[in-house]
Enzyme design. Structure first.
Site, PDB file in Angstrom:
ATOM      1  N   CYS A 131     -40.095  40.698  44.028  1.00 45.25           N
ATOM      2  CA  CYS A 131     -39.017  40.061  42.597  1.00 45.25           C
ATOM      3  C   CYS A 131     -39.698  39.620  42.105  1.00 45.25           C
ATOM      4  CB  CYS A 131     -38.224  38.956  44.324  1.00 45.25           C
ATOM      5  SG  CYS A 131     -36.372  38.108  42.760  1.00 45.25           S
ATOM      6  N   THR A 132     -38.848  39.483  40.972  1.00 45.76           N
ATOM      7  CA  THR A 132     -39.975  38.655  39.378  1.00 45.76           C
ATOM      8  C   THR A 132     -39.705  37.140  39.127  1.00 45.76           C
ATOM      9  OG1 THR A 132     -37.666  40.536  38.223  1.00 45.76           O
ATOM     10  CG2 THR A 132     -39.780  41.088  38.515  1.00 45.76           C
ATOM     11  N   TYR A 138     -28.436  40.015  41.850  1.00 46.17           N
ATOM     12  CA  TYR A 138     -28.451  41.581  41.662  1.00 46.17           C
ATOM     13  C   TYR A 138     -28.272  41.218  43.075  1.00 46.17           C
ATOM     14  CZ  TYR A 138     -28.097  42.962  36.726  1.00 46.17           C
ATOM     15  OH  TYR A 138     -27.421  42.942  35.539  1.00 46.17           O
ATOM     16  N   CYS A 188     -36.260  43.970  37.053  1.00 49.78           N
ATOM     17  CA  CYS A 188     -35.531  43.393  38.414  1.00 49.78           C
ATOM     18  C   CYS A 188     -36.326  44.343  39.562  1.00 49.78           C
ATOM     19  CB  CYS A 188     -33.884  42.936  38.105  1.00 49.78           C
ATOM     20  SG  CYS A 188     -33.655  43.000  39.852  1.00 49.78           S
ATOM     21  N   ASN A 189     -36.797  44.061  40.606  1.00 50.19           N
ATOM     22  CA  ASN A 189     -37.026  44.971  41.144  1.00 50.19           C
ATOM     23  C   ASN A 189     -36.113  45.655  42.002  1.00 50.19           C
ATOM     24  OD1 ASN A 189     -39.612  42.986  41.530  1.00 50.19           O
ATOM     25  ND2 ASN A 189     -40.049  44.611  42.608  1.00 50.19           N
ATOM     26  N   THR A 190     -35.400  44.706  42.541  1.00 51.76           N
ATOM     27  CA  THR A 190     -34.244  45.580  42.901  1.00 51.76           C
ATOM     28  C   THR A 190     -33.139  46.344  41.755  1.00 51.76           C
ATOM     29  OG1 THR A 190     -33.355  43.395  44.243  1.00 51.76           O
ATOM     30  CG2 THR A 190     -31.306  44.852  43.896  1.00 51.76           C
ATOM     31  N   ASP A 213     -33.197  41.433  33.008  1.00 47.26           N
ATOM     32  CA  ASP A 213     -32.936  41.204  34.173  1.00 47.26           C
ATOM     33  C   ASP A 213     -31.826  40.072  34.568  1.00 47.26           C
ATOM     34  OD1 ASP A 213     -33.819  40.630  36.833  1.00 47.26           O
ATOM     35  OD2 ASP A 213     -34.479  38.617  36.390  1.00 47.26           O
ATOM     36  N   SER A 214     -30.913  40.588  35.658  1.00 45.50           N
ATOM     37  CA  SER A 214     -29.825  39.137  35.778  1.00 45.50           C
ATOM     38  C   SER A 214     -29.921  37.853  35.818  1.00 45.50           C
ATOM     39  CB  SER A 214     -29.641  40.009  37.464  1.00 45.50           C
ATOM     40  OG  SER A 214     -30.346  39.042  38.667  1.00 45.50           O
TER      41      SER A 214
END
Length: 286
Positions: free
Chosen positions: A204-205, A50, A82-84, A18-19
């Site tokens: 969003c996580t 992100y 990460c959903n994005t 993830d970011s």
């Protein structure tokens, strides 16, 4: 950057990416479902967040940094937690890696099944709520529902800062300033929750990490839906059926956990304290 290294255990190994800290919600679900699997958590905190970046910038960055993380991790499977990122780069990274890649998508399908009023809130980053991918999920799985969208980058920042605070905000209390800002940011959902919205998709996580605070803002919401359990089930299936790996404990020392960062976290003792409580205080700069 540390050199690639051989795994020191024969247990299956997962790289969760993830970011920022959002993917830790997925990591928690993985540990619960797969207690004997080695996990390395990788955060591209140098380029956080992100959710406000262009699609092309994300494709290029994630392609690059995910390869660097995997060179260090030597994982059997990667979770893009990460959903994005998942809505943008999954096709690209699956072409570029020879191992299974699991992405995270908004849990619209289970939310549509759960909702009794058929009015659903979709809480995500500004990018995710407007993407065609999200439109397609709603059309496919929630065409009979009213879906109220809310894109929030501020909530992502709030989740990050909460975990990096000295006490990791374990009380779930929102201070007065954050409360004021979040009421404005999430006003469309808060208002809907006072009417007939009974379900919110945490798309969003980062958001499951602050679910207690969200419940304070929207106490009438009955169902809070995220992707953690679904991702854990998918990972278990791929490890056992596609890769043919054994999930039983085969080490006297138990599973191995550590974190990878693209930027030093020496100045974030709150985060290291939080990780040490349930994951690991071991981390590496990549």
């Amino acid at each position: 950057m540390e050199n690639a290294r051989k795994r020191s255990s024969n247990a299956p190994s997962i790289l969760v990416f993830d970011s920022g800290v959002g993917g830790l919600s997925i990591t928690q679900a993985l540990i619960k479902k797969l207690p004997n699997v080695n996990i390395q958590y990788a955060a591209d905190n140098l380029h956080f967040p992100y959710g406000v970046k262009t699609e092309q910038a994300l494709v290029d960055r994630i392609d690059h940094i995910l390869h660097r993380f995997q060179e260090h991790a030597c994982a059997d499977l990667i979770v893009v937690a990460c959903n994005t990122a998942s809505t943008i780069v999954l096709e690209r990274v699956r072409e570029r890696f020879s191992l299974p890649i699991v992405g995270v998508v908004p849990a619209i399908k289970p939310a549509a099944k759960l909702s009794e009023t058929k009015t659903i809130g979709l809480l995500a980053t500004p990018g995710t709520v407007t993407r065609q991918y999200t439109d397609d999920l709603i059309a496919q799985f929630a065409s009979g529902c009213t879906v109220i969208r809310c894109g929030s980058s501020q909530l992502v920042e709030f989740a990050e800062s909460s975990l990096m605070s000295a006490d990791n905000n374990q009380t779930g209390v929102i201070n007065q300033e954050n409360h004021r800002q979040l009421v404005v940011e999430l006003s469309v959902l808060i208002e809907a929750s006072e009417k007939d919205m009974d379900t919110v998709v945490l798309a969003c996580t980062h958001f499951p990490l602050v679910k207690a605070q969200l419940q304070q803002l929207m106490p009438k919401v009955k169902y809070w839906v995220d992707s953690g359990d679904a991702i854990a089930n998918r990972v278990e299936y791929l490890l056992t059926h596609q890769l043919g790996l054994t999930l039983e404990q085969n080490s006297a020392h138990g599973p191995q956990y550590s974190s990878l960062f693209s930027k030093s976290v020496d100045d974030n003792p709150g985060l290291i304290h939080y990780l040490s409580q349930w994951f690991s205080n071991e981390w590496h700069l990549v």
